[in-house]
Design a protein around this motif. Structure first.
Motif, PDB file in Angstrom:
ATOM      1  N   LEU A 123       9.924  43.085 -31.097  1.00 33.32           N
ATOM      2  CA  LEU A 123      10.111  44.536 -31.294  1.00 33.32           C
ATOM      3  C   LEU A 123      11.294  44.823 -32.220  1.00 33.32           C
ATOM      4  O   LEU A 123      12.356  44.235 -32.073  1.00 33.32           O
ATOM      5  CB  LEU A 123      10.388  45.188 -29.933  1.00 33.32           C
ATOM      6  N   LYS A 124      11.038  45.717 -33.214  1.00 33.28           N
ATOM      7  CA  LYS A 124      12.129  46.096 -34.132  1.00 33.28           C
ATOM      8  C   LYS A 124      12.697  47.415 -33.644  1.00 33.28           C
ATOM      9  O   LYS A 124      11.957  48.349 -33.371  1.00 33.28           O
ATOM     10  CB  LYS A 124      11.585  46.282 -35.552  1.00 33.28           C
ATOM     11  N   ALA A 125      14.029  47.480 -33.505  1.00 31.71           N
ATOM     12  CA  ALA A 125      14.651  48.740 -33.092  1.00 31.71           C
ATOM     13  C   ALA A 125      15.887  48.978 -33.937  1.00 31.71           C
ATOM     14  O   ALA A 125      16.437  48.049 -34.515  1.00 31.71           O
ATOM     15  CB  ALA A 125      15.011  48.668 -31.616  1.00 31.71           C
TER      16      ALA A 125
ATOM     17  N   ILE B 218      18.842  43.468 -29.291  1.00 29.83           N
ATOM     18  CA  ILE B 218      17.666  42.595 -29.416  1.00 29.83           C
ATOM     19  C   ILE B 218      18.002  41.394 -30.305  1.00 29.83           C
ATOM     20  O   ILE B 218      17.672  40.248 -29.964  1.00 29.83           O
ATOM     21  CB  ILE B 218      16.460  43.398 -29.965  1.00 29.83           C
TER      22      ILE B 218
ATOM     23  N   ARG C 223      11.185  51.392 -24.275  1.00 32.21           N
ATOM     24  CA  ARG C 223      10.429  50.301 -24.910  1.00 32.21           C
ATOM     25  C   ARG C 223      11.339  49.098 -25.167  1.00 32.21           C
ATOM     26  O   ARG C 223      10.980  47.966 -24.869  1.00 32.21           O
ATOM     27  CB  ARG C 223       9.807  50.797 -26.218  1.00 32.21           C
ATOM     28  N   SER C 224      12.566  49.374 -25.688  1.00 34.93           N
ATOM     29  CA  SER C 224      13.524  48.291 -25.943  1.00 34.93           C
ATOM     30  C   SER C 224      13.914  47.618 -24.641  1.00 34.93           C
ATOM     31  O   SER C 224      13.971  46.393 -24.557  1.00 34.93           O
ATOM     32  CB  SER C 224      14.784  48.824 -26.605  1.00 34.93           C
TER      33      SER C 224
ATOM     34  N   GLU D 187      20.344  49.409 -29.927  1.00 34.45           N
ATOM     35  CA  GLU D 187      19.235  48.668 -29.294  1.00 34.45           C
ATOM     36  C   GLU D 187      18.813  47.510 -30.169  1.00 34.45           C
ATOM     37  O   GLU D 187      18.563  46.403 -29.688  1.00 34.45           O
ATOM     38  CB  GLU D 187      18.037  49.587 -29.081  1.00 34.45           C
ATOM     39  N   GLY D 188      18.762  47.753 -31.494  1.00 32.63           N
ATOM     40  CA  GLY D 188      18.392  46.703 -32.449  1.00 32.63           C
ATOM     41  C   GLY D 188      19.370  45.547 -32.377  1.00 32.63           C
ATOM     42  O   GLY D 188      18.976  44.383 -32.356  1.00 32.63           O
TER      43      GLY D 188
END
Ligand code: ADP
Length: 417
Positions: free
Chosen positions: A170-172, A180, A147-148, A176-177
Motif C-alpha cells: 500500500l502506498k500512502a 509503512i 486502510r494504512s 502514514e507513508g
C-alpha cells in the motif's frame, strides 16, 4: 425606551401640540411602530397614523399606565402578532406626581418573527451543510488512516507468524507513508539477519560435525581393545588435534560476537609500520607454504585508526592469500602494496592463488560463507575472517573491494579517503 423618550418629550412640550405631533410621527417612522398619546380620559390626542384621533380606546395597558404602572402585552389579530407597550405621562404639580396621560406604542411582531424564522432557517441550513461536510471529511480521512493501519496490522501479524521480509504494498502519503516505509525496511533487515543466522548455524554445524565424527570413530576403535601403545598414542594425538580445531572454532565465534559490540580506540598511527610488522609475523607461515611475499610499501604513512584491529585486517588478508594458493602453479606469490596518492591512501594484497568464482564474489564478506569446493577442502577456516575484515573497515569508514578470477588470482584493495 422610545415610549419613555416620547412620554418625556410630550411632558416637556405639553402645550405645543404641533411639535408633539411631529415628534410622535418622527419616532413612529424610525421605529416602524404606531404611537398614540392618550389623555387621562382615554381619548387619543395624537396618532402618527391619524386614524384614531379623538377616539376613545381602552385596554389593559392603557388602564395600567393611567394608574402609574407601565405595561406591555402581545395580541394576535388575524395572523398578526402585535406588541403593545404603554408608559404613563406624569406631571409635577402641587399635589405631587400626577398621571396626565399615556403613550401607547403598537409594534407589529410579524417582521421580527419573520426575521427570527429566516435566521432559524439559515442556521439549520448552515449547520446541516457543515455536518454533511464534516461527515464527508471524517469519512475520507478515516478510511485513509484505517486502510494504512489495517495494512500495518496485517504486516505485523505476518512478521509475527514468521514471514520475515513481508512487504506492505500500500502506498500512502505523509506520516502514514513513512511508517509503512520504516516497516518495510525493518522487515527486510529482520529477513537478512535471520538469513545470516541460518547460514552461520549451518556452517558451524558443518564444521563441528567433522571433528566430532572423527573423534567418535577414533574412540570407537580404541574401545575395541587390543590396540598397541603406539596406536593409542597416535589416536590420542589425533583426538587432541580435532578438539583443538573445535576450540579454535569456538574462539572465532566468541570473537565475532564481541565484534558486534566493537568499539574502536582511534589514534594517529604509522600504517607502514603496522603493515611491515604484520608481514614479519606471517613470513614463517609463507615460507612453510612456499609462497613468496613481495612488498612495495611507502614509509611513514600516518592515519587515524585502531592499530590492533587494522593489524587483524592485514593478517586475515595476507593469511588468506597464502592459504588459498594454487598448488598447480609452479610459483605462488603474494604482492603487498601501500601507497599514498593525491586523494587517497590504498593498500593492495594481490595473489596468484586459486581465485574466486564470480558467482561467489558478492558473498565472501558474509559471515559464515566459505567456497565449498573440492580443491579447497584442505584449507582450514570458518568463513568468519572476511566478515570481521569488512566490519573493521566499515567502522573506520574506509572501503574494501575485491577483484578475482578463478584460476588466475585475487586482489583485495582497501581505500582510505
Ligand atoms: P575462511 O578463510 O575462514 O574460510 P574467510 O571469511 O576468510 O573465511 O574467507 C571466505 C571465503 O573466501 C573462503 O572460504 C575462500 O573461499 C574465499 N577466499 C578468501 N580469500 C581468498 C583468496 N585470497 N583467494 C581465494 N579465495 C579466497
Amino acid at each position: 425606551m422610545i415610549a419613555n423618550i416620547v412620554a418625556d418629550n410630550y411632558k416637556r412640550n405639553i402645550d405645543d401640540m404641533i411639535f408633539s405631533s411631529m415628534m410622535v410621527k418622527s419616532y413612529g417612522m424610525q421605529a416602524e411602530a404606531r404611537i398614540l398619546i392618550i389623555d387621562e380620559n382615554k381619548n387619543v390626542i395624537i396618532d402618527n397614523y391619524d386614524s384614531y384621533l379623538d377616539k376613545k380606546i381602552d385596554n389593559a395597558e392603557i388602564r395600567s399606565s393611567l394608574l402609574g404602572t407601565p405595561k406591555s402585552g402581545i395580541y394576535k389579530k388575524e395572523h398578526n402578532e402585535v406588541l403593545q407597550l404603554s408608559v404613563p405621562i406624569t406631571s409635577n404639580n402641587a399635589l405631587g406626581n400626577e398621571v396626565v396621560g399615556t403613550v401607547l406604542i403598537s409594534y407589529s411582531l410579524n417582521q421580527v418573527n419573520q426575521s427570527i424564522d429566516d435566521m432559524k432557517r439559515d442556521i439549520i441550513q448552515i449547520s446541516s451543510i457543515a455536518l454533511i461536510i464534516s461527515l464527508i471529511l471524517t469519512a475520507i480521512s478515516a478510511t485513509g488512516i484505517t486502510r494504512s493501519i489495517r495494512a500495518l496490522t496485517e504486516g505485523v501479524e505476518k512478521l509475527n507468524s514468521g514471514q520475515l521480509g513481508y512487504r506492505i504494498k500500500l502506498k500512502a502519503k505523509g506520516e502514514e507513508g513513512k511508517l509503512i516505509d520504516t516497516f518495510n525496511e525493518m522487515s527486510e533487515k529482520l529477513f537478512r539477519i535471520e538469513k545470516h543466522r541460518k547460514t552461520m548455524i549451518n556452517s558451524i554445524s558443518h564444521e563441528l560435525r567433522t571433528p566430532l565424527t572423527s573423534i567418535s570413530a577414533l574412540i570407537d576403535s580404541l574401545l575395541m581393545g587390543n590396540s598397541s601403545l603406539e596406536i593409542y598414542d597416535e589416536y590420542l594425538k589425533d583426538i587432541k588435534s580435532e578438539t583443538d580445531r573445535m576450540s579454535e572454532l569456538v574462539k572465532y565465534l566468541m570473537e565475532s560476537i564481541k565484534l558486534e559490540e566493537m568499539t574502536l580506540s582511534l589514534a594517529e598511527e604509522n600504517l607502514s609500520d603496522i603493515l611491515n610488522d604484520t608481514i614479519k609475523l606471517i613470513t614463517p607461515y609463507a615460507n612453510k607454504e612456499k609462497v613468496v611475499i613481495n612488498t612495495k610499501i611507502e614509509e611513514n604513512i600516518i592515519v587515524k585508526c585502531d592499530k590492533g584491529k587494522i593489524h587483524e585486517v592485514f593478517l586475515n588478508l595476507i593469511e588468506n592469500a597464502i592459504k588459498y594458493k594454487d598448488i598447480n602453479k609452479k610459483k605462488s606469490y603474494v604482492s603487498i602494496t601501500l601507497k599514498k596518492d593525491v586523494n587517497n591512501i590504498s593498500i593492495i594484497v594481490e595473489d596468484n592463488g586459486v581465485g574466486i568464482d564470480e558467482k561467489n564474489l558478492n558473498s565472501i564478506f558474509n559471515r559464515g560463507f566459505r567456497v565449498l569446493d573440492d580443491t579447497l577442502t584442505k584449507a582450514d577456516g570458518y568463513g568468519i575472517g572476511l566478515s570481521i575484515v569488512k566490519q573493521i573497515i566499515d567502522r573506520h569508514s574506509w572501503n574494501i573491494s575485491v577483484n578475482s578470477a578463478k584460476g588466475v588470482g585475487t586482489i583485495f584493495k582497501i581505500d582510505i579517503f
